[in-house]
Write a protein that holds these residues in place. Structure first.
Motif, short mmCIF file in Angstrom:
data_model
loop_
_atom_site.label_atom_id
_atom_site.label_comp_id
_atom_site.label_asym_id
_atom_site.label_seq_id
_atom_site.Cartn_x
_atom_site.Cartn_y
_atom_site.Cartn_z
N GLU A 155 0.68 -0.77 0.04
CA GLU A 155 -0.15 0.06 -0.01
C GLU A 155 0.62 1.18 -0.26
O GLU A 155 2.07 1.13 0.46
CB GLU A 155 -1.37 -0.21 1.58
CG GLU A 155 -1.80 -0.46 1.20
CD GLU A 155 -2.77 -0.46 -0.10
OE1 GLU A 155 -3.37 0.04 0.16
OE2 GLU A 155 -3.36 -2.23 -0.97
N PRO A 156 0.64 2.20 -0.96
CA PRO A 156 1.46 3.22 -1.20
C PRO A 156 1.32 4.46 0.47
O PRO A 156 2.83 4.90 0.82
CB PRO A 156 0.78 4.37 -1.44
CG PRO A 156 -0.88 3.67 -2.14
CD PRO A 156 -1.00 2.47 -1.76
N ALA A 163 8.79 1.85 -3.07
CA ALA A 163 9.60 2.80 -4.20
C ALA A 163 11.43 2.69 -2.67
O ALA A 163 11.02 1.80 -1.71
CB ALA A 163 9.66 4.28 -3.37
N ALA A 164 11.99 2.48 -3.72
CA ALA A 164 13.53 2.23 -2.42
C ALA A 164 14.50 3.41 -2.97
O ALA A 164 14.66 2.70 -4.55
CB ALA A 164 14.13 0.11 -2.92
N HIS A 165 14.89 3.67 -2.00
CA HIS A 165 15.84 5.05 -2.75
C HIS A 165 17.51 4.55 -1.53
O HIS A 165 17.15 4.04 -0.06
CB HIS A 165 15.28 5.94 -2.18
CG HIS A 165 15.25 7.61 -2.61
ND1 HIS A 165 15.93 8.19 -2.76
CD2 HIS A 165 14.72 8.20 -3.90
CE1 HIS A 165 16.34 9.55 -2.92
NE2 HIS A 165 15.75 9.11 -4.49
N SER A 166 17.77 5.84 -1.58
CA SER A 166 19.78 5.48 -1.01
C SER A 166 19.59 6.58 0.10
O SER A 166 20.26 6.62 0.40
CB SER A 166 21.20 5.37 -1.87
OG SER A 166 20.97 6.51 -2.53
N LEU A 212 13.24 2.41 2.22
CA LEU A 212 12.52 1.32 1.29
C LEU A 212 11.05 1.17 1.74
O LEU A 212 11.05 1.53 3.21
CB LEU A 212 13.01 0.78 0.72
CG LEU A 212 13.38 -1.63 0.95
CD1 LEU A 212 12.38 -1.54 2.17
CD2 LEU A 212 14.67 -1.86 0.36
N GLY A 213 10.44 0.69 1.28
CA GLY A 213 8.41 0.65 1.50
C GLY A 213 7.73 1.42 0.56
O GLY A 213 7.26 1.64 -0.85
N VAL A 233 7.99 6.97 1.83
CA VAL A 233 9.52 7.40 1.18
C VAL A 233 10.06 8.45 0.91
O VAL A 233 10.74 9.23 0.88
CB VAL A 233 9.99 5.87 0.04
CG1 VAL A 233 10.97 6.23 -0.50
CG2 VAL A 233 9.82 4.59 0.69
N ALA A 234 8.52 8.99 0.03
CA ALA A 234 9.00 10.26 -0.26
C ALA A 234 8.71 11.45 0.29
O ALA A 234 9.58 12.58 0.69
CB ALA A 234 7.59 10.59 -1.59
N THR A 235 7.85 11.04 1.70
CA THR A 235 8.08 11.89 2.53
C THR A 235 9.46 12.08 3.40
O THR A 235 9.66 13.05 3.51
CB THR A 235 6.64 11.94 3.71
OG1 THR A 235 5.68 11.30 3.30
CG2 THR A 235 6.44 12.41 5.35
N CYS A 236 9.61 11.18 3.72
CA CYS A 236 10.83 10.94 4.35
C CYS A 236 11.93 11.58 3.15
O CYS A 236 12.67 12.38 4.04
CB CYS A 236 11.55 9.33 4.42
SG CYS A 236 13.20 9.05 5.03
#
Ligand code: F6P
Ligand code: MN
Length: 333
Positions: free
Chosen positions: A188-189, A283-286, A307-308, A313-316
């Motif tokens: 879920e987003p 999403a998964a980001h460094s 990730l997750g 992830v976008a907020t983080c």
């Protein structure tokens, strides 16, 4: 219920790759048996010793490494392997089409407390040109052909993708076969659960500290909702939970050592998990870029991992960027 090979054929996976994934399945069954034997593995595990040259007294992570290495190198489609437990790569068949990077037993400190561990794998194509050395593995994660993990928990599960969604199989111990139990895992987003080693708080960047502070503030903070926290301390188990019921997992940049400011490894932890999570709609980001776009410079390179759930992830990431964009005068939420 479907077995592994027909599932792969349905996904139009070629026979060479099926054979590599089947070899991993064989490894998984052997490791699952040994993990299940726990303390007894050094004694009763010897019943399987013919297959692995009697290395029964070794620690399970070393044993798992030897086992996977030997079984994979017997497969004629494997050109080379790279393992967390090996400094350099190990060459296999000159005509092999695939490279396999793996973490033989992720979270292996959990073995001592009878908790979850797993094997993580990433399969890459052999590059068309160039030398047959470690440089073959220095491809971005978006080049992966197949990736996944085997989780040794109360049940043993194999979770993988070949780019057509996330497939889940459970080891049926009565017949010794992996059977499909979920054909399409999705994340879920949105989420209200996160996973991070909070003891590292003081070592994080300010943006990460602000982000976590606001999660902890719950309904009285700017996020205006309560968040729950879970941390198994084995990436394979924490990511499995996120694939099963959502959430955000982070092992972010950390100031403890400027030489290795990250904990997790790109080739056999970051990349396979990033692809699984993206395939599940997450999403998964460094912290700096999409993990799958990073071009590695070393086979044991480390990477930041966030990730997750894609909106979380976008907020983080907005919190991390807010710290850099000092002209902003308000927090991202
Ligand atoms: O492989 C590294 C690893 O064991 C991961 O599975 C896990 O997420 C992490 O280290 C836990 O490390 P720590 O307990 O130091 O936070
Ligand atoms: Mn690991």
């Amino acid at each position: 219920m479907q077995r592994l090979t027909p599932t792969l054929r349905n996904d139009q996976v070629d026979e060479a790759l099926i054979s590599v994934i089947n070899s991993l399945q064989t490894c998984a069954k052997e490791i699952s048996f040994r993990v299940g034997q726990g303390e007894l593995a050094g004694v009763l595990g010897s019943t399987l010793s013919e297959n692995i040259q009697g290395e029964t007294q070794k620690k399970l992570d070393i044993l798992s490494n030897q086992l996977i290495k030997e079984i994979l190198l017997e497969c004629q489609h494997v050109a080379a392997v790279a393992s967390e437990e090996e400094e350099g790569i190990v060459l296999g068949h000159p005509e092999g089409e695939y490279l396999v990077a793996f973490d033989p037993l992720d979270g292996s400190s959990n073995i001592d407390i009878n908790s979850m561990v797993g094997t993580i794998f990433s399969i890459l194509p052999v590059p068309q040109d160039g030398p047959r050395d470690a440089s073959m593995f220095l491809q971005p994660g978006r080049n992966q052909i197949a990736a996944g993990y085997i989780l040794y928990g109360p049940s043993t599960m194999m979770v993988f993708t070949t780019g057509k969604g996330v497939r889940v199989l459970t080891l049926d111990q009565t017949v010794g076969e992996f059977l499909v139990t979920n054909l399409n895992l999705t994340i879920e987003p949105e989420t209200t659960e996160f996973a991070i080693n909070m003891s590292n708080f003081r070592h994080w960047q300010e943006g990460m500290q602000n982000y976590i502070d606001d999660l902890l503030a719950g309904t009285s903070g700017p996020r205006a909702k309560n968040f729950n926290m879970r941390w198994v301390a084995a990436m394979v188990a924490d990511v499995h939970r996120i694939l099963c019921r959502g959430g955000l997992f982070a092992y972010p940049w950390d100031a403890r050592s400027m030489d290795k400011p990250y904990k997790l490894r790109l080739l056999y932890e970051g990349n396979p998990m990033a692809w699984l999570v993206e395939q599940a709609g997450g999403a998964a980001h460094s912290g700096e870029e999409r993990i799958l776009d990073i071009v590695p410079t070393d086979i044991h390179q480390r990477v930041g991992v966030i990730l997750g759930a894609r909106n979380e992830v976008a907020t983080c990431l907005r919190y991390l960027r807010y710290e850099e964009g000092s002209q902003l005068d308000s927090k991202p939420v």
